[in-house]
Design an enzyme around this catalytic site. Structure first.
Site, short mmCIF file in Angstrom:
data_model
loop_
_atom_site.label_atom_id
_atom_site.label_comp_id
_atom_site.label_asym_id
_atom_site.label_seq_id
_atom_site.Cartn_x
_atom_site.Cartn_y
_atom_site.Cartn_z
N ASP A 1 42.73 69.99 27.44
CA ASP A 1 41.55 69.04 27.22
C ASP A 1 40.89 69.69 25.57
O ASP A 1 41.48 71.02 25.01
CB ASP A 1 40.25 69.36 27.48
N GLU A 2 39.97 69.15 24.83
CA GLU A 2 39.41 69.48 23.61
C GLU A 2 40.00 70.36 22.64
O GLU A 2 40.60 72.14 22.38
CB GLU A 2 38.50 70.90 24.44
N ALA A 3 41.43 69.76 22.13
CA ALA A 3 42.61 70.10 21.34
C ALA A 3 42.32 69.97 19.84
O ALA A 3 43.07 69.49 19.33
CB ALA A 3 44.09 69.78 21.39
#
Length: 504
Positions: free
Chosen positions: A302-304
Site C-alpha cells: 500500500d501507499e508506495a
C-alpha cells in the site's frame, strides 16, 4: 419474547416459548472445553458451575463431525443445554454464544430456551493490529486475541513493520531490531518481539482457533529498514501531502538512516533494481514463513508513492512469487491488483471506501482475475482506528470523517465492488492502526462496539437476509452485551444511538 443479545447474529435462531435452564453452582458441565465454559460463566456471573449430580441441570458439550466447518448447534430447555460443534472451532464458538445467552433471572441466572443452528458466511474473519506505529507487548496482543475470538474472528493480521519501526527479531538479520525498533510515533518508546514472543502469540492464537497473518509492508512503509540497511533504501520522496501531514501532526521530515516518528506515509521505498534487496527479502520472508504455521504471508504493497509505478509492478510480481515459492499464499493491499506478474492466487485486501473511488475497485478486481479472492476492509466502515466522535483524542478522520457505529454496520461485503460476489470474497477484516493508540484501553475504546459490526459482516447472513440483520436489531443486541464486556474487563465506549444495558 425478545431476541437474545447475540453478536454476531446466528444463521438461525429460534426462541422457544418455554422455561429456560437455571444456571447455578450446582449446574453440571461435561465434555470438551468444559474448563473454558466454567471460566467464562464465572466471569459473566460470578458462579463457577461444578455440579456432578445427574439430577441437576446440565450443560453438555460435544464435537460431532459432519457439519460445515466451524458450525455448531445449541439447544436449551429447562433441564439441559447442549452445544455441539462440527469441529473444535465450532464448539468453541458455540460456547461463546452460550455465554452471550446468559441473562439475569430474579435473584439468579438462566439460559433462555432456544434452538440455534449457526455457521459462518465467510471462512476468513480477521482483525488487524498495527504494532509498528506504536509497539504493543505480548500481553496486549493476547488480550486482543481473546476479545476478537469471543466474537468469532479467526485471523489476527499483525502489521509488524512500518516507517516507524521493525518489530520482529530475525536470526538472519539481527540488525533490524538492534537498530530499527527503538521508536514509535510521537517519539514514544518502541520495542520488538523476540522469536519466543512471536511463537507465544502464534500458539495463544491457535489455542483460540485463530491464525496469525504476519505482514512485512513492502516496498513502501520501509523507512525503518534504512536504519539497519541504508544501502537498500531510496532517499525519501517528499510530496506536498507529506509536508501538509507534518504541519498538522508534527514529526519532522524523514531522513534516510534517522529514526522517523511522524505520521506521514508514502515517502519510503526499497531499491527495486538492486539484487541485494531481494537477497534481504529472501532472508526476511523465508524466516518469517518458518515462524508462521498459517497459510498466509502479507507483503503490504500500500501507499508506495515513493516507487515508480512500473518498478512497483515488477517488485510486487517478484515478491508475491517469492512468497508462493515458500509454500505460502501471498496477501497484498489492493494497490497490487493491477501488477501484470502478480503471483496466481494472491489474495487482495481492499481498504478503499464503501463506494469505491480513484479506481480502487478495478485494482481489487485484478486479484479475482488472477485466481485469488478478496478480504474486504473498507476504511470508512471497519477501520477501527477512525474516530467514533469528532472530539475524541483517539483516532483519525481521513476515511470520510467520523465513523459512527451505524455506518460501521450499514454495509455488505458483496455490495461494495461491482461484479464481486460472495464466491470472490475470502472474508472480512477490521484493521486497527495505532498512530494514536498506545494501550489496551485505547484499543478497547476505539474497537468496541464497532468491532461487533465487523464481526456481523464477517459471520452473519447478508444485510436484509434475516429480519434481525438490521441496525435497529444490532444496536439493541450489541448494547445488551455491555454487562458481559464490563465483567470481561473490556473498556468499551458507550456510543450514543445504542441501547446500553445495565445490571445494577
Amino acid at each position: 419474547m425478545s431476541t437474545p443479545a447475540l453478536v454476531p447474529l446466528p444463521a438461525s435462531l429460534e426462541v422457544v416459548d418455554a422455561a429456560g435452564l437455571p444456571l447455578t453452582a450446582a449446574t453440571a458441565v461435561s465434555g470438551p472445553d468444559s474448563d473454558l465454559l466454567r471460566t467464562l460463566v464465572a466471569t459473566r456471573t460470578g458462579i463457577a458451575p461444578a455440579g456432578t449430580s445427574a439430577t441437576t441441570p446440565t450443560v453438555t458439550l460435544a464435537v460431532e463431525p459432519g457439519g460445515a466447518p466451524e458450525s455448531y448447534r445449541i439447544t436449551v430447555d429447562a433441564t439441559t443445554a447442549t452445544v455441539t460443534g462440527a469441529d473444535a472451532a465450532g464448539l468453541f464458538y458455540g460456547i461463546h454464544t452460550l455465554v452471550q445467552l446468559i441473562r439475569p433471572a430474579g435473584d439468579g441466572w438462566e439460559i433462555p430456551a432456544v434452538v440455534i443452528e449457526d455457521a459462518p458466511r465467510f471462512a476468513y474473519r480477521g482483525v488487524m493490529l498495527d504494532v509498528a506505529r506504536h509497539f504493543h507487548p505480548v500481553a496486549t496482543v493476547t488480550a486482543y486475541i481473546d476479545r476478537a475470538a469471543s466474537l468469532k474472528f479467526n485471523h489476527l493480521h499483525l502489521h509488524l513493520t512500518d516507517d516507524q519501526g521493525w518489530r520482529l527479531q530475525l536470526r538472519s538479520r539481527p540488525e533490524l531490531t538492534e537498530k530499527a525498533s527503538a521508536t514509535s510515533v510521537g517519539g514514544d518508546s518502541g520495542g520488538f518481539y523476540t522469536q519466543d514472543d512471536y511463537r507465544k502469540i502464534v500458539a495463544y492464537a491457535a489455542a483460540r482457533h485463530m491464525t496469525v497473518v504476519p505482514e512485512i509492508d513492502l516496498p513502501g512503509h520501509t523507512h525503518a529498514v534504512s536504519l539497519a540497511y541504508p544501502d537498500l533504501s531510496e532517499q525519501p520522496v517528499i510530496s506536498d501531502h507529506i509536508r501538509e501531514t507534518v504541519r498538522e501532526f508534527g514529526g519532522g521530515m524523514p531522513e534516510n538512516g534517522t529514526a522517523y516518528d511522524g505520521m506521514a506515509v508514502g515517502f519510503s521505498s526499497l531499491k527495486i533494481h538492486d539484487e541485494a534487496t531481494y537477497a534481504f527479502l529472501a532472508d526476511v520472508l523465508g524466516e518469517l514463513a518458518e515462524l508462521s504455521p498459517g497459510p498466509y504471508l502479507h507483503i503490504g504493497g500500500d501507499e508506495a508513492l515513493g516507487t515508480d509505478a512500473a518498478d512497483y509492478d515488477a517488485f510486487v510480481g517478484r515478491v508475491t512469487g517469492m512468497v508462493a515459492g515458500l509454500g505460502k499464499t501471498p496477501v497484498a493491499w489492493h494497490e497490487a491488483g493491477t501488477a501484470p506478474a502478480l503471483a496466481s492466487g494472491t489474495v487482495g485486501q481492499y481498504w478503499g471506501y464503501i463506494t469505491p473511488t480513484d479506481g480502487m475497485d478495478e485494482k481489487a478486481r485484478g486479484f479475482v482475475r488472477g485466481g485469488g479472492r478478496l478480504i474486504m476492509s473498507p476504511a470508512d466502515a471497519i477501520y477501527l482506528d477512525m474516530k467514533f466522535d469528532a472530539g475524541s483524542p483517539l483516532g483519525l478522520t481521513w476515511a470520510r470523517g467520523v465513523t459512527s457505529a451505524q455506518r460501521a454496520y450499514a454495509w455488505d461485503p458483496a455490495a461494495v465492488i461491482e461484479g464481486v460476489t460472495d464466491a470472490d470474497i475470502l472474508g472480512v477484516e477490521a484493521p486497527m492502526w495505532t498512530e494514536t493508540v498506545r494501550t489496551l484501553d485505547d484499543i478497547d475504546a476505539l474497537a468496541f462496539p464497532r468491532i461487533g459490526a465487523a464481526a456481523e459482516a464477517a459471520w452473519s447472513p447478508a444485510v436484509g437476509a434475516d429480519p434481525e440483520r438490521t441496525w435497529e436489531s444490532f444496536r439493541a443486541r450489541v448494547g445488551a452485551l455491555a454487562p458481559l464486556w464490563a465483567r470481561s474487563g473490556i473498556r468499551f465506549t458507550a456510543l450514543p444511538g445504542i441501547d446500553w444495558a445495565r445490571e445494577d
